[in-house]
Write an enzyme that holds these catalytic residues in place. Structure first.
Site, PDB file in Angstrom:
ATOM      1  N   GLU A  59      28.996  39.671  37.221  1.00 57.90           N
ATOM      2  CA  GLU A  59      28.775  40.315  35.934  1.00 57.90           C
ATOM      3  C   GLU A  59      28.253  39.696  34.898  1.00 57.90           C
ATOM      4  O   GLU A  59      27.480  40.394  33.960  1.00 57.90           O
ATOM      5  CB  GLU A  59      30.299  41.182  35.586  1.00 57.90           C
ATOM      6  CG  GLU A  59      31.033  42.157  36.733  1.00 57.90           C
ATOM      7  CD  GLU A  59      29.949  43.236  36.967  1.00 57.90           C
ATOM      8  OE1 GLU A  59      28.884  43.428  36.406  1.00 57.90           O
ATOM      9  OE2 GLU A  59      30.084  43.829  37.935  1.00 57.90           O
ATOM     10  N   TYR A  61      33.846  54.551  37.059  1.00 50.70           N
ATOM     11  CA  TYR A  61      32.986  53.728  36.315  1.00 50.70           C
ATOM     12  C   TYR A  61      31.703  54.406  35.729  1.00 50.70           C
ATOM     13  O   TYR A  61      31.374  55.490  35.927  1.00 50.70           O
ATOM     14  CB  TYR A  61      32.469  52.574  37.311  1.00 50.70           C
ATOM     15  CG  TYR A  61      33.883  51.944  37.803  1.00 50.70           C
ATOM     16  CD1 TYR A  61      34.030  50.784  36.992  1.00 50.70           C
ATOM     17  CD2 TYR A  61      34.510  52.111  38.935  1.00 50.70           C
ATOM     18  CE1 TYR A  61      35.108  50.226  37.273  1.00 50.70           C
ATOM     19  CE2 TYR A  61      35.506  51.403  39.177  1.00 50.70           C
ATOM     20  CZ  TYR A  61      35.860  50.363  38.467  1.00 50.70           C
ATOM     21  OH  TYR A  61      37.045  49.379  38.736  1.00 50.70           O
ATOM     22  N   HIS A  82      21.688  47.703  33.924  1.00 51.44           N
ATOM     23  CA  HIS A  82      22.615  47.059  34.655  1.00 51.44           C
ATOM     24  C   HIS A  82      22.885  47.033  36.010  1.00 51.44           C
ATOM     25  O   HIS A  82      22.821  45.978  36.602  1.00 51.44           O
ATOM     26  CB  HIS A  82      24.099  47.332  33.846  1.00 51.44           C
ATOM     27  CG  HIS A  82      25.191  46.534  34.135  1.00 51.44           C
ATOM     28  ND1 HIS A  82      25.590  45.328  33.477  1.00 51.44           N
ATOM     29  CD2 HIS A  82      25.971  46.425  35.533  1.00 51.44           C
ATOM     30  CE1 HIS A  82      26.544  44.927  34.324  1.00 51.44           C
ATOM     31  NE2 HIS A  82      26.892  45.538  35.342  1.00 51.44           N
ATOM     32  N   GLU A  83      22.852  48.054  36.908  1.00 51.63           N
ATOM     33  CA  GLU A  83      23.109  48.354  38.115  1.00 51.63           C
ATOM     34  C   GLU A  83      21.999  47.979  38.734  1.00 51.63           C
ATOM     35  O   GLU A  83      21.917  47.368  39.986  1.00 51.63           O
ATOM     36  CB  GLU A  83      23.700  49.777  38.189  1.00 51.63           C
ATOM     37  CG  GLU A  83      24.705  50.151  37.677  1.00 51.63           C
ATOM     38  CD  GLU A  83      25.862  49.429  37.490  1.00 51.63           C
ATOM     39  OE1 GLU A  83      26.278  48.834  38.508  1.00 51.63           O
ATOM     40  OE2 GLU A  83      26.662  49.675  36.901  1.00 51.63           O
ATOM     41  N   TYR A  95      31.936  39.507  31.602  1.00 50.74           N
ATOM     42  CA  TYR A  95      30.668  40.257  31.490  1.00 50.74           C
ATOM     43  C   TYR A  95      30.299  39.341  30.006  1.00 50.74           C
ATOM     44  O   TYR A  95      28.986  38.701  30.048  1.00 50.74           O
ATOM     45  CB  TYR A  95      30.920  41.645  30.868  1.00 50.74           C
ATOM     46  CG  TYR A  95      30.945  42.668  32.000  1.00 50.74           C
ATOM     47  CD1 TYR A  95      32.385  42.740  32.855  1.00 50.74           C
ATOM     48  CD2 TYR A  95      30.142  43.282  32.492  1.00 50.74           C
ATOM     49  CE1 TYR A  95      32.714  43.575  33.518  1.00 50.74           C
ATOM     50  CE2 TYR A  95      30.374  44.439  33.545  1.00 50.74           C
ATOM     51  CZ  TYR A  95      31.596  44.493  34.139  1.00 50.74           C
ATOM     52  OH  TYR A  95      31.813  45.410  35.164  1.00 50.74           O
ATOM     53  N   ARG A 132      35.990  58.476  33.592  1.00 48.30           N
ATOM     54  CA  ARG A 132      35.736  57.084  33.410  1.00 48.30           C
ATOM     55  C   ARG A 132      36.612  56.197  32.918  1.00 48.30           C
ATOM     56  O   ARG A 132      37.085  56.655  31.840  1.00 48.30           O
ATOM     57  CB  ARG A 132      34.180  57.270  32.987  1.00 48.30           C
ATOM     58  CG  ARG A 132      33.564  55.796  32.747  1.00 48.30           C
ATOM     59  CD  ARG A 132      32.402  55.881  32.165  1.00 48.30           C
ATOM     60  NE  ARG A 132      31.687  54.563  31.931  1.00 48.30           N
ATOM     61  CZ  ARG A 132      30.650  54.211  31.199  1.00 48.30           C
ATOM     62  NH1 ARG A 132      29.921  55.031  30.676  1.00 48.30           N
ATOM     63  NH2 ARG A 132      30.088  52.866  31.078  1.00 48.30           N
ATOM     64  N   HIS A 180      21.936  44.193  39.285  1.00 54.70           N
ATOM     65  CA  HIS A 180      22.800  43.545  40.341  1.00 54.70           C
ATOM     66  C   HIS A 180      22.194  43.385  41.610  1.00 54.70           C
ATOM     67  O   HIS A 180      22.775  42.785  42.326  1.00 54.70           O
ATOM     68  CB  HIS A 180      24.028  44.592  40.505  1.00 54.70           C
ATOM     69  CG  HIS A 180      25.088  44.541  39.774  1.00 54.70           C
ATOM     70  ND1 HIS A 180      25.951  43.046  39.608  1.00 54.70           N
ATOM     71  CD2 HIS A 180      25.970  45.040  39.113  1.00 54.70           C
ATOM     72  CE1 HIS A 180      26.949  43.314  38.934  1.00 54.70           C
ATOM     73  NE2 HIS A 180      26.828  44.410  38.304  1.00 54.70           N
ATOM     74  N   ASP A 212      41.879  45.358  39.487  1.00 59.58           N
ATOM     75  CA  ASP A 212      41.873  46.645  38.528  1.00 59.58           C
ATOM     76  C   ASP A 212      42.403  46.457  37.349  1.00 59.58           C
ATOM     77  O   ASP A 212      42.250  47.152  36.240  1.00 59.58           O
ATOM     78  CB  ASP A 212      42.092  47.885  39.441  1.00 59.58           C
ATOM     79  CG  ASP A 212      41.344  48.195  40.510  1.00 59.58           C
ATOM     80  OD1 ASP A 212      39.943  47.954  40.508  1.00 59.58           O
ATOM     81  OD2 ASP A 212      41.921  48.709  41.340  1.00 59.58           O
ATOM     82  N   LYS A 239      36.588  53.583  31.457  1.00 57.36           N
ATOM     83  CA  LYS A 239      36.100  52.995  30.103  1.00 57.36           C
ATOM     84  C   LYS A 239      36.569  53.950  29.032  1.00 57.36           C
ATOM     85  O   LYS A 239      36.888  53.488  28.118  1.00 57.36           O
ATOM     86  CB  LYS A 239      34.549  52.826  29.981  1.00 57.36           C
ATOM     87  CG  LYS A 239      34.285  52.176  28.943  1.00 57.36           C
ATOM     88  CD  LYS A 239      32.655  51.670  28.996  1.00 57.36           C
ATOM     89  CE  LYS A 239      32.090  51.050  27.678  1.00 57.36           C
ATOM     90  NZ  LYS A 239      30.522  51.005  27.661  1.00 57.36           N
ATOM     91  N   GLU A 289      26.926  49.444  41.639  1.00 54.50           N
ATOM     92  CA  GLU A 289      25.597  48.732  42.063  1.00 54.50           C
ATOM     93  C   GLU A 289      25.408  48.841  43.770  1.00 54.50           C
ATOM     94  O   GLU A 289      24.910  47.767  44.360  1.00 54.50           O
ATOM     95  CB  GLU A 289      25.536  47.387  41.709  1.00 54.50           C
ATOM     96  CG  GLU A 289      26.490  46.425  42.355  1.00 54.50           C
ATOM     97  CD  GLU A 289      27.728  46.215  41.549  1.00 54.50           C
ATOM     98  OE1 GLU A 289      28.257  47.147  40.996  1.00 54.50           O
ATOM     99  OE2 GLU A 289      28.422  45.097  41.602  1.00 54.50           O
TER     100      GLU A 289
HETATM  101  N1  BES Z   1      30.398  46.378  39.480  1.00 49.75           N
HETATM  102  C1  BES Z   1      30.477  47.050  38.229  1.00 49.75           C
HETATM  103  C2  BES Z   1      31.814  47.880  38.340  1.00 49.75           C
HETATM  104  C3  BES Z   1      33.052  47.709  38.812  1.00 49.75           C
HETATM  105  C4  BES Z   1      33.490  46.576  38.419  1.00 49.75           C
HETATM  106  C5  BES Z   1      33.640  48.301  39.793  1.00 49.75           C
HETATM  107  C6  BES Z   1      34.704  46.083  38.833  1.00 49.75           C
HETATM  108  C7  BES Z   1      34.802  47.818  40.211  1.00 49.75           C
HETATM  109  C8  BES Z   1      35.396  46.660  39.825  1.00 49.75           C
HETATM  110  C9  BES Z   1      29.330  47.751  37.531  1.00 49.75           C
HETATM  111  O1  BES Z   1      28.257  46.921  37.987  1.00 49.75           O
HETATM  112  C10 BES Z   1      29.530  47.848  36.178  1.00 49.75           C
HETATM  113  O2  BES Z   1      29.775  46.882  35.460  1.00 49.75           O
HETATM  114  N2  BES Z   1      29.400  48.822  35.271  1.00 49.75           N
HETATM  115  C11 BES Z   1      29.514  49.234  34.009  1.00 49.75           C
HETATM  116  C12 BES Z   1      28.283  49.330  33.380  1.00 49.75           C
HETATM  117  C13 BES Z   1      27.990  48.723  32.109  1.00 49.75           C
HETATM  118  C14 BES Z   1      28.334  47.539  31.853  1.00 49.75           C
HETATM  119  C15 BES Z   1      26.647  49.137  31.615  1.00 49.75           C
HETATM  120  C16 BES Z   1      30.513  50.151  33.911  1.00 49.75           C
HETATM  121  O3  BES Z   1      31.023  50.909  34.636  1.00 49.75           O
HETATM  122  O4  BES Z   1      30.946  50.427  32.719  1.00 49.75           O
HETATM  123 ZN    ZN Z   2      28.331  45.194  36.919  1.00 45.45          ZN
END
Ligand code: BES
Ligand code: ZN
Length: 614
Positions: A330, A279, A307-308, A395, A564, A311, A387, A566, A283
């Protein structure tokens, strides 16, 4: 019998454990943790108690007072559920505590074990956890639902010279092991062997299991601010860069406190993980986990930190009761993050983030066009692996919903409402209905002004959502539109663009364009070589979707450098989505070569992308 949560075997008729004491012995060579979990209930209980587990080996279950065995069974034996794992059923008789002795397995999905070669320092192994959404159960048996909150203590036994950090408070300085203290978790011959040390932590505020977290390795630290220290594996240069990147943390905490009320977690430390962290940020309370890709040298990692940090109020203080209410975590946090960014980085940056989010939300509508359930704020997730359907919807649709309410009542009123909401439900796990009740009670008449049912239960983007128009946003989107006419932005137009401007620009281009135009854009601005992964990956995704084979090499390097999700998701998807056989083959080859370097959660996500397009 009724389940509390579609993602847990926890039964609503059974008591929830309030405390867990963990004893964990780390065997790096075997990629295994031998441990025990002492679960304490609020009162004595007679009858079955169902716990969640996944790839755990259960050795025994004991009554801690008498050390008499407690009978246990695996009701779903021999086939664990692919999403939920395997329930473990204890049969209690007037007992208020149970000591479960277990071992993790090398494939435990919450854990990534890294060999020395996979770390930055190359000298020592490393291990870390990622429990959200439903992976805590692969670490220790628990009621793995965010409806349950518990405090914990943990005693970790590590080989020299490794140290541990936890999303918890350190209870004592590292010390030598003491014979007998591990109880049934681990024989003294192992626990007290030469070169082992013990570290102890406590978390005295009740947290949902998905916030349980630790890391162990050759970890060092630097102070960043009054309550912030950055920890990392990877040496002095990385720590210095991280400390610079996060210098604004204290200012952000203060902005958060002004907006949302006191910061309740004491410290706000940061842990920078190796590049395979799946990720951007996680948080974990008192210690946020971060991808090293946020250290770009231009302070834009601030958004992830904001962001974190946000949370700490929305998610960690008020927690979604189940993943079906994930938007409460989120969506609120995305809103809160942008309010913090607005204070510390200004309105323009916040507007850019909103614009990127709006684009992302619209793209998700396309992704889910055959599965509109997942465009709902509150989807039905029975049988669904969280997942796999992870998306921007909770979000950005959540953000839009809150922003819509803000527009309706005005910011001053909404700010009072937010503070009151947090104070009222802190340290509780709530559902969407509870939020709506509170909303209607505190902003009377809101249900006549906003179609709450459509926002919460409807599919797609409601008509009263709003594209976040700002002058910078409109300028960039119009430049993106110009690209369709063959125009590339001029040097002076992009002179002071940071990564976020470029990201917004690229993401607003058509999903597939003329290869020659891609080449021209890259020749001018070297986007494929950007140090900012958001820019680089957005560009490479477009290049692959447009059929530009010359970028295969850069895509492969990227997929081998970072884990990551993303970045993995769009790049693997772009490779396999089209008709190009060569691209599909290289996706499979790259994954075969890199699979072992990805976190188990990321492995699963890439596997499902490849399977969908086979
Ligand atoms: N809590 C999430 C990460 C997460 C979500 C892990 C669902 C497992 C399952 C974290 O706060 C998050 O949203 N991270 C984003 C950051 C971004 C929105 C700035 C990320 O990892 O991209
Ligand atoms: Zn988040």
């Amino acid at each position: 019998m009724a389940r509390l949560d579609p993602h847990s075997y926890t039964e609503s008729s059974q008591p929830l454990a309030k405390h867990v004491a963990l004893t964990l012995y780390f065997d790096f060579a075997a990629r295994t943790i031998h441990g025990s979990a002492l679960l304490t209930l609020p009162a004595a209980h007679t009858g079955p108690l169902l716990l969640d587990t996944r790839s755990l080996l259960i050795h025994s279950v004991l009554d801690p007072r008498t050390t008499a065995p407690i009978p246990f069974s695996f009701p779903s034996d021999p086939t664990p559920d692919p999403v939920l794992g395997q329930p473990l059923c204890l049969s209690l008789s007037a007992q208020s505590a149970a000591l479960v002795v277990f071992s993790t397995s090398p494939s435990s999905s919450a854990l990534q074990w890294l060999s020395p070669a996979q770390t930055a320092s190359k000298a020592q192994p490393f291990v870390y956890t990622q429990c959200q959404s439903i992976h805590a159960r692969s670490l220790f048996p628990c009621q793995d639902t965010p409806a349950a909150r518990l405090v914990f203590s943990a005693r970790l036994n590590l080989p020299h010279p490794l140290t541990a950090v936890m999303a918890a408070a350190r209870a004592a300085a590292p010390r030598d092991p003491v014979p007998g203290e591990a109880g049934s978790a681990c024989p003294d011959a192992l626990w007290c062997a030469a070169g082992r040390s013990v570290e102890e932590f406590i978390m005295d505020r009740p947290i949902p299991p998905y916030l349980f977290a630790f890391a162990a390795g050759d970890i060092a630290a630097r102070d960043v601010g009054l309550r912030t220290r950055v920890h990392a594996e990877g040496g002095a240069a990385l720590l210095d860069a991280a400390a610079r990147e996060f210098a604004g943390a204290e200012e952000m905490i203060r902005a958060g406190e002004a907006l949302f009320g006191p910061y309740e977690w004491g410290r706000f430390d940061l842990l920078v993980l190796p590049p395979s962290f799946p990720y951007g940020g996680m948080e974990n309370p008192m210690m946020v986990f971060l991808t090293p890709t946020v250290i770009k040298g231009d302070a834009s990692g601030a958004q992830v930190v904001a962001h974190e940090l946000a949370h700490s109020w929305t998610g960690n203080l008020i927690t979604n009761k189940t993943n079906e209410h994930f938007w409460l975590n989120e969506g609120f946090t995305t809103y809160a993050e942008r309010r913090i960014v607005e204070v510390v980085q200004g309105e323009e940056t916040a507007a850019l983030n909103m614009g990127i989010g709006w684009r992302g939300l619209n793209d998700e509508m396309d992704r889910f066009k055959d599965n509109m359930e997942f465009t709902k704020l509150k989807p039905n997730l029975e049988g669904i692996d969280p997942d796999e359907i992870y998306s921007q919807v909770p979000y950005e649709k959540g953000f839009q919903f809150l922003w819509r309410i803000e527009r309706q009542v005005g910011r001053p009123t909404f700010d009072v409402f937010l503070k009151k909401y947090i104070a009222k439900f802190k340290f509780q796990s709530i559902d969407t209905e509870t939020f709506l009740e509170f909303l209607k009670a505190n902003l009377p008449g809101i249900e006549n002004q906003i179609d709450l049912k459509q926002w919460v239960e409807g599919t797609g983007i409601p008509p009263d959502a709003m594209e976040p128009l700002s002058s910078i946003y409109s300028k960039i989107v119009s430049l993106s539109n110009e690209f369709k006419l063959g125009n590339i932005p001029k040097k002076q137009e992009v002179a002071n663009w940071s990564g976020q401007e470029w990201e917004l620009y690229i993401e607003n281009l058509p999903k597939s364009v003329e290869p020659s135009q891609i080449a021209a854009l890259d020749a001018h601005y070297r986007l494929s070589e950007s140090r900012d992964y958001e820019v680089k990956v957005a560009f490479l995704q477009l290049a692959i979707s447009s059929g530009c084979k010359e970028y295969f090499g850069e895509v492969e390097r990227t997929l081998k450098q970072v884990g990551r999700m993303k970045y993995l998701r769009p790049l693997y998807t772009a490779l396999v989505q089209g008709n190009a056989e060569e691209a599909k083959l290289s996706a499979r080859r790259i994954f075969a070569e890199t699979r072992d370097t990805y976190h188990p959660i990321a492995q699963g996500v890439v596997e499902s992308i490849l399977a969908k397009h086979s």
